[in-house]
Design an enzyme around this catalytic site. Structure first.
Site: not given
Ligand code: AGP
Length: 613
Positions: A2, A27, A76, A102-103, A486, A490, A493, A509, A608
């Site tokens: 928020c 935000r 939020w 907020n919280g 993961e 990172k 990407e 293998h 995103k």
């Molecule tokens: C990873 O850093 C990503 N931005 C991407 O893999 C993301 O996790 C994926 O698109 C899923 O998004 P969501 O969690 O909003 O469903």
């Protein structure tokens, strides 16, 4: 998270707090509102609306040029969906006090029931409304406003920053803070309150950053700072030299780095209110399921994409270990076009930061079509996935702006672990002592992550040594394999480098053929049970000239002789190690991408929220 703003001075109050809120828009929020003292302070008027600030502004023409102390809020959603009634500010029942918050107020349900018992009527689903009624009650009991607020806050557990304006003292804004950020901006014959520095920058650069437990009384001419207990407090005046863009990121050069550093708080917020003083787990979100229904789920299906899928990979191990049920984890885009083995005996866990990912939503609907029950782990309240689920356990990461997910990942794991522990407590397969030990170890995670961040300098030096490399492998076994996936994502990407994760046992293998001098192989080796096996993999890589970066618990030295680089992480229970071990690799990915001049917060070709197939 928020946004909070407050203004007292000679400028038009509403216009000023709206302008300040605009500077906090980055935000993220889903509703907004203002309260202003009008008619010489006789009235407090609130205007609020679901949606963006422009919607609210459309309703503010009568207030735009008027003076009067004002407070503003962008919400939020956490408790209750993103609707106009749930938007802040909230009124006391006599309409003479308005509060923004907020919280999370953890004991709001209990307080709400108490107030309802005394005849207070609630008009929203929020935890915040409880607090404003509580303040009104204390005031009516004969306290002055300041003491009424202090007494009400003493009844509240949880995290908050609040700002309040009242018709009882229209020339004063009161504010208090425990965990969520709050600052005071000091002007010439005017003062400001805000949840973040960018809000005040066009007006003043003189800022006091409040600390947890601070209480502040603000008038046009004065700022009086005390502790919640009423003792005088002193905080340094800070002159902000950042430009507005840097200020939005809290002084960090990128949102990704800011969000990496927010992880201890995000984890703590996700745990907040879900762990009892007896160290058991409480998830009222699952109250709609009876004990018998929970026991009847013989299978668990996790669906998600990208980072959320990787969180599911971690959760699979923990769920299977704790609950002794088969857990399938599927990439949502595969699941939706497969022939999934799910039915009425299946619990489908849908994991998504945005709650809007098209493939994940389609997978949810497919699972529902087969009769599965849907429980989602989502960050955005009121999102499509949340709305279509039977129950939602929200992560409390706050808005994640960087495309590369960091704090969403760790909070997804924590939420999935809480869910598993909830089931375990219900089923009683393990002893209470065993389960409370897990809970205790979960609560230690924010400190463990904090301590990794404290060692960021070592990662910076490492990044300098590795920034020119172009091929990275990530290896691990068990939980460490899940986190390898993961960590590799990172790096690829945001730095556009080739980064591949493998189960360490798979190396020989095939992929081992690719190892040669110059190739970096990150070897996660945090599980004591599997350490010797990982040591063999480390030696295999080293023998072929690859550069080994070993990620090991801080009490482990056996890899030192064979590895070229060693990153040490605090010792945590292996089941929870991905939450901690991913952090230095998030940092490393960030630093390498930065050294390569990449567009970090918005990497090429990526979005995103992926709302198309
Ligand atoms: C990873 O850093 C990503 N931005 C991407 O893999 C993301 O996790 C994926 O698109 C899923 O998004 P969501 O969690 O909003 O469903």
């Amino acid at each position: 998270m928020c946004g909070i703003t407050g203004y007292i001075g000679n400028r038009p109050g509403v216009r000023t707090v709206i302008d300040m809120l605009r500077r906090l828009e980055y935000r993220g929020y889903d509703s907004a509102g203002v309260a202003v003292a009008t008619h010489g302070g006789k009235n407090i008027e609130i205007v609020k609306a679901a949606g963006k600030l422009s919607v609210l502004e459309g309703e503010l023409s009568d207030y735009w040029d008027k003076q009067g102390a004002a407070i503003g809020h962008t919400r939020w959603a956490t408790h209750g969906g993103p609707t106009t009634p749930n938007a802040h500010p909230h009124y006391s029942s006599d309409g003479r006090i308005a509060l923004i918050h907020n919280g999370i107020i953890e004991n709001f349900q209990q307080l709400r029931a108490e107030l309802q018992g005394e005849g207070y009527v609630f008009t929203s689903e929020t935890d915040t409304e409880t607090l404003v009624h509580l303040i009104e009650r204390e005031y009516k009991r004969g306290e002055v406003m300041e003491q009424a607020i202090r007494d009400a806050l003493a009844r509240v557990t949880g995290a908050y920053s609040i700002v309040l304006v009242s018709a009882h003292e229209p020339d004063v804004l009161y504010a208090a803070k425990t965990a969520s950020p709050l600052i005071v901006g000091l002007g010439e014959n005017e003062n400001f309150l805000a949840s973040d520095i960018p809000a005040v920058l066009p007006y003043t650069r003189q800022v006091v950053v409040l600390e947890d437990g601070d209480f502040v009384r603000v008038t046009q001419a004065s700022v009086t700072l005390t502790t919640l207990a009423g003792e005088r407090a002193h905080r340094e005046l800070f002159t902000v030299t950042w430009d507005e863009q840097t200020a939005e990121k809290g002084g960090f050069p990128h949102f990704m780095l800011k969000e990496i550093y927010e992880q201890p708080r995000a984890i703590a917020d996700t745990l907040r209110g879900r762990i009892t003083p007896e160290e058991t787990v409480v998830l009222p979100e699952l109250d709609g399921f009876t004990r018998e229904q929970l026991a009847a789920f013989t299978r668990v299906q996790i669906v998600a994409c990208g980072t959320a899928y990787h969180a599911g990979m971690v959760a699979k191990r923990f769920w299977e270990h704790l609950l002794r049920r088969p857990v399938e984890v599927s990439v949502a885009s595969e699941f939706r076009y497969g022939d999934p083995l799910v039915g009425t005996d299946t619990l489908c866990l849908v994991v998504s930061q945005s709650g809007e990912t098209a493939d994940t939503l389609a997978a949810l609907r497919e699972a529902r079509r087969h009769g599965a029950a849907i429980v989602s782990v989502v960050n955005v309240v009121g999102s499509s996935i949340a709305r279509e689920s039977d129950a939602v356990v929200y992560t409390q990461a706050g808005p994640e702006i960087s495309v590369a997910s960091t704090k969403a990942y760790v909070t997804q794991i924590v939420a999935l672990n809480l869910l598993a522990l909830h089931f375990a407590f219900v089923e009683g397969r393990q002893s209470a002592d065993e389960l409370t030990a897990y809970v205790r170890d979960l609560t230690a995670l924010p400190d463990a992550v904090e301590s990794v961040l404290g060692g960021a300098l070592l990662v910076e030096e490492l990044a300098e040594r590795l920034a020119s490399r172009t091929v990275f492998f990530y290896l691990g076994r068990g939980y460490d394999y899940a986190v390898s996936l993961e960590a590799a994502l990172k790096l690829k990407e945001i730095s556009y480098l080739h980064a591949e994760a493998y189960a360490a046992g798979e190396m020989k293998h095939g992929p081992l053929a690719l190892v040669e001098p110059g190739v970096v192989v990150v070897c996660f080796s945090t599980e004591p049970r599997l350490f010797d096996k990982m040591l063999s993999n480390i030696k295999e890589v080293a023998a072929r000239g690859g550069t080994v970066l070993a990620v090991v618990p801080e009490n482990e030295t056996r890899a030192d002789a064979s590895a070229d680089e060693v990153l040490r992480i605090p010792v945590v229970r292996p089941e929870f190690s991905p939450v901690v071990s991913v952090v230095p690799l998030q940092l490393l990915a960030y630093l390498i991408a930065r050294a390569r001049g990449c567009e970090i917060d918005q990497p090429r070709n990526l979005a995103k929220s992926v709302t198309v197939e």
